[in-house]
Design an enzyme around this catalytic site. Structure first.
Site, short mmCIF file in Angstrom:
data_model
loop_
_atom_site.label_atom_id
_atom_site.label_comp_id
_atom_site.label_asym_id
_atom_site.label_seq_id
_atom_site.Cartn_x
_atom_site.Cartn_y
_atom_site.Cartn_z
CB CYS A 19 -2.28 -9.09 -0.26
SG CYS A 19 -2.69 -10.55 -1.20
CD GLU A 74 -9.99 -10.73 0.02
OE1 GLU A 74 -9.02 -10.94 0.75
OE2 GLU A 74 -11.10 -11.28 0.17
P1 NAP Z 1 -5.10 1.22 -3.68
O1 NAP Z 1 -4.41 2.50 -3.90
O2 NAP Z 1 -6.07 1.13 -2.59
O3 NAP Z 1 -5.78 0.85 -5.08
C1 NAP Z 1 -6.49 -0.33 -5.24
C2 NAP Z 1 -7.43 -0.19 -6.42
O4 NAP Z 1 -8.41 0.79 -6.10
C3 NAP Z 1 -6.75 0.31 -7.69
O5 NAP Z 1 -7.32 -0.31 -8.80
C4 NAP Z 1 -7.09 1.78 -7.69
O6 NAP Z 1 -7.07 2.36 -8.98
C5 NAP Z 1 -8.50 1.74 -7.15
N1 NAP Z 1 -8.96 2.99 -6.63
C6 NAP Z 1 -8.30 3.90 -5.89
N2 NAP Z 1 -9.10 4.92 -5.59
C7 NAP Z 1 -10.30 4.66 -6.17
C8 NAP Z 1 -11.53 5.37 -6.24
N3 NAP Z 1 -11.69 6.53 -5.65
N4 NAP Z 1 -12.54 4.80 -6.93
C9 NAP Z 1 -12.40 3.61 -7.54
N5 NAP Z 1 -11.25 2.92 -7.51
C10 NAP Z 1 -10.21 3.43 -6.83
O7 NAP Z 1 -4.08 0.06 -3.44
P2 NAP Z 1 -2.78 -0.26 -4.26
O8 NAP Z 1 -1.76 0.72 -3.84
O9 NAP Z 1 -3.07 -0.43 -5.71
O10 NAP Z 1 -2.44 -1.70 -3.71
C11 NAP Z 1 -1.60 -1.92 -2.63
C12 NAP Z 1 -2.36 -2.33 -1.41
O11 NAP Z 1 -3.24 -3.40 -1.74
C13 NAP Z 1 -1.50 -2.86 -0.31
O12 NAP Z 1 -1.86 -2.24 0.88
C14 NAP Z 1 -1.82 -4.34 -0.25
O13 NAP Z 1 -1.71 -4.91 1.03
C15 NAP Z 1 -3.18 -4.40 -0.75
N6 NAP Z 1 -3.44 -5.67 -1.41
C16 NAP Z 1 -4.29 -6.54 -0.81
C17 NAP Z 1 -4.56 -7.75 -1.43
C18 NAP Z 1 -5.50 -8.74 -0.84
O14 NAP Z 1 -5.87 -9.70 -1.51
N7 NAP Z 1 -5.90 -8.58 0.39
C19 NAP Z 1 -3.96 -8.07 -2.64
C20 NAP Z 1 -3.09 -7.16 -3.20
C21 NAP Z 1 -2.85 -5.95 -2.57
P3 NAP Z 1 -5.89 3.34 -9.44
O15 NAP Z 1 -4.65 2.54 -9.44
O16 NAP Z 1 -6.32 3.76 -10.79
O17 NAP Z 1 -5.87 4.44 -8.43
#
Ligand code: NAP
Length: 656
Positions: free
Chosen positions: A295, A256
């Site tokens: 999102c 997602e």
């Molecule tokens: P993100 O930086 O991609 O992080 C998402 C998750 O991935 C976090 O738990 C993060 O952990 C983890 N992660 C990052 N790098 C990783 C790795 N190398 N290995 C394992 N896990 C890893 O996104 P975000 O900034 O938290 O969220 C914002 C984005 O999410 C926005 O673009 C939004 O549109 C999207 N979003 C989408 C939905 C949906 O349902 N489609 C819902 C909510 C948000 P850490 O925080 O520890 O790095």
């Protein structure tokens, strides 16, 4: 120092080093330190597979459903603690309600659906039996069984509670243990709720584990029986999905990701219509709830060119009334972003968007705040942009500012509205505001293939509408292309993401034994007692009763016609009935046959049977004429115990 703990192999684990800091979104103060250093990731997977799976998979769907309900009730009883800490994420009370009670509500919905729509069994039947042999001795039936692995849930920072619970509900209902990995910035709230889940004592050992901090080498050790459910940015999702171990072992990966959702105003929704007002309110709501960190938020507002000025003015006027600051102050309508890093990120994305759009409301660099300091907190004012040539300048279809930011864009002809919507390259949700159903239908037919969900709002549906931005557990949440190509929830569909669908082919009696459901052609058994005299425990699937014979008479048909008032010519007029291509003359009413069948198979005296719950799959496939002999075979098709009620439900199959 508040050091967040992970929960691994049934123990709380505190890291010794490798810490990152989580900051308070409003004050900038340190809330917690987070690190997963020292966790035994391989051991966590083994523990989930050995201990968690063993406990969960011996429970039936109904037992797991009741477990979810009990968990939901427990978490509700402790909700005050979650609300108190939620403020640190920058959330207002309404934002917290969506996250906390919205998440708990998901557990309740899955609990109800699990008991109503799934069997009291461990095998889920998928679709009807497939008749694949001439004599019916070799039958096909799709079934779903629990994966023999672990679900790894990687969640985004914006919904620390809902994000965890919306994935846990279908996973646990599927009988699969989970390892939850919250986003670091707001993991302190997830940890608090997770601790409460463990303290509830409701979940069996090994069914849930928690990683606060990085996932280390966890993903490199997953097998084809494991699932990754990822929510976050497209770039992280794509990186994780393309890891060698994930692709080589075909590990299921549900993604997602960010999406450029839109809302469309149809040309009939002029400023004097309620649909115009609903649209304006919804755009403002989606920009400001959770400070736009949803999102599903409306990133693109697509409106007829002739209405773009009044729409821009109306949205700006409403945005001007939004008070921003510390949500502890009841006057505040919008809090802060989750972190200073997000604030910086949003400002950079707005600057990028401004290359092809101009600002019509807000100030990206400064925010007037109440009871807070603009420098300490991660505040961003609502920003409304306007892009006058959205077909030529495409950044608004590509750049996501994950905050209170939306871009207004015009279309000339209605088909262009869907074209603009689809330029988002696949979205979680699109909404359409209009009263002319032809217009709405045209937009939906043009844009549905690019959207996971479409919300259609007019004067009749607005009041009860759940709104553009609320994913519901009953309906799918996910979208094609840029939105990640995944699907979550969607009622029982979401449970199947954690199960393997297998096409069984075999003797109907064998399939009945495996599925706990009578299969056409399976061997039946009889008992000395009438089925109505058997208690729930005594009844077995496949037990059957063949009744005495009754001969249908013309008098039966006429008496039933008088009693019911159904004088349809095929029952009453010999010549007219004979002209009907299906019949050779007068036929008995189908409803008479159903009633008569009950007369044949019912045992009238008081006994264990309480009531008839209704009829499924009733068909009248063969004509029955006066003089025909009818007998009924009643077979116990399926059993389902209503836990806590002291009674059960049996599905019976009856046929001539
Ligand atoms: P993100 O930086 O991609 O992080 C998402 C998750 O991935 C976090 O738990 C993060 O952990 C983890 N992660 C990052 N790098 C990783 C790795 N190398 N290995 C394992 N896990 C890893 O996104 P975000 O900034 O938290 O969220 C914002 C984005 O999410 C926005 O673009 C939004 O549109 C999207 N979003 C989408 C939905 C949906 O349902 N489609 C819902 C909510 C948000 P850490 O925080 O520890 O790095």
């Amino acid at each position: 120092m508040n050091t967040l703990q992970s929960y691994a192999k049934g123990q709380w684990h505190t890291a010794a080093d490798g810490f990152k800091t989580c900051h308070h979104a409003i004050t900038g103060e340190t809330v917690a330190h987070i690190s997963s250093a020292g966790l035994d990731f391989a051991g966590m997977l083994d523990y989930g597979r050995d201990v968690g799976q063993k406990h969960l998979q011996k429970m039936t769907f109904h037992e797991r459903s009741l477990m979810l309900k009990e968990l939901a009730l427990y978490l509700l009883s402790r909700k005050k603690e979650f609300y108190a800490l939620s403020r640190a994420t920058g959330a207002t009370k309404i934002d917290s309600w969506i996250d906390i009670e919205g998440g708990i509500g998901t557990l309740f919905v899955y609990s109800g659906k699990g008991r109503r729509e799934m069997p009291d069994h461990t095998v889920l039947i998928d679709g009807p039996p497939e008749h694949i042999s001439k004599n019916g001795t070799f039958l096909g039936q799709h079934i779903c069984t629990s994966l023999q692995g672990v679900a790894v849930h990687i969640n985004a920072f914006n919904f620390p509670c809902w994000g965890m619970l919306e994935k846990l509900a279908p996973t646990l209902l599927a009988g699969v243990p989970a390892i939850v990995k919250p986003a670091s910035d707001t993991a302190y709230l997830t940890e608090l709720m997770f601790k409460a889940m463990i303290e509830s004592g409701v979940l069996p050992p090994g069914s849930v584990q928690l990683i606060c901090g990085s996932t280390g080498n966890l993903l490199d050790q997953l097998t084809c029986q494991d699932v990754v459910a990822f929510t976050g940015s497209a770039s992280t999702g794509q990186y994780l999905k393309s890891k060698a171990n994930i692709t080589e072992n075909a590990v299921r990966f549900t993604m997602e990701a960010d999406s450029l959702n839109c809302s469309i105003l149809t040309p009939d929704a002029t400023p004097d219509t309620p649909e115009f007002d609903f649209f304006v309110k919804e755009v403002v709501k989606e920009m400001t709830v959770k400070s736009g960190q949803k999102c599903t938020a409306i990133r693109r507002a697509i409106v007829p060119a002739s209405l773009i000025d009044p729409v821009g003015e109306a949205i700006s006027a409403r945005l001007a009334k939004i008070t921003i600051g510390d949500p502890a102050n009841e006057q505040v309508r919008m809090g802060a972003l989750a972190s200073k890093a997000q604030q910086q990120e949003v400002r950079e994305r707005v600057a990028e968007l401004q290359q092809s759009s101009h600002l019509i409301f807000g100030n990206p660099e400064h925010t007037e705040v109440i009871d807070a300091n603009d420098q300490d907190g991660a505040f961003v004012s609502p920003i409304l942009l306007r892009n006058d040539s959205p077909f030529d300048h495409c950044l608004a279809h590509d750049v996501e500012a994950f905050g209170p930011v939306s871009t207004l864009m015009p279309y000339e002809r209605l088909e262009q509205a869907a074209e603009l919507a689809n330029m988002g390259q696949g979205s979680l949700v699109g909404s359409v505001f209009g009263h002319d159903d032809d217009n709405v239908a045209q937009v939906v037919m043009g844009a549905a293939a690019f959207h996971g969900r479409m919300v259609l709002i007019n004067r009749h549906s607005a009041k009860e509408s759940s709104g553009h931005g609320s994913p519901l557990p009953h309906l799918i949440h996910g979208g094609p292309g840029r939105a990640g190509g995944g699907e979550e929830m969607g009622g029982i569909r979401g449970v199947k993401h954690y199960m393997q669908r297998t096409a069984l082919q075999g003797d109907p009696t064998t399939l009945m034994r495996i599925t706990g459901k009578y299969m056409p052609g399976a061997q039946t058994t009889t008992t000395d007692k009438h089925p109505f005299q058997l208690h729930y425990e005594e009844l077995a699937v496949g037990q059957s009763l063949t009744t005495a014979v009754r001969t249908i008479t013309l008098e039966d048909i006429e008496r039933f016609a008088d009693l019911s008032g159904d004088h349809f010519y095929a029952h009453m007029d010999e010549e007219a009935a004979a002209r009907n291509p299906f019949f050779d003359g007068r036929v008995a009413h189908g409803y008479f046959l159903v009633s008569m069948a009950a007369g044949l198979f019912v045992a009238p005296e008081e006994g264990p049977v309480l009531a008839n719950y209704g009829l499924d799959d009733l068909r009248f496939t063969e004509p029955v004429y006066p003089g025909d002999d009818i007998t009924v075979k009643l077979t116990c098709k399926q059993k389902s115990y209503r836990r806590g009620k002291g009674y059960g439900q049996q599905g019976f199959r009856s046929g001539p």
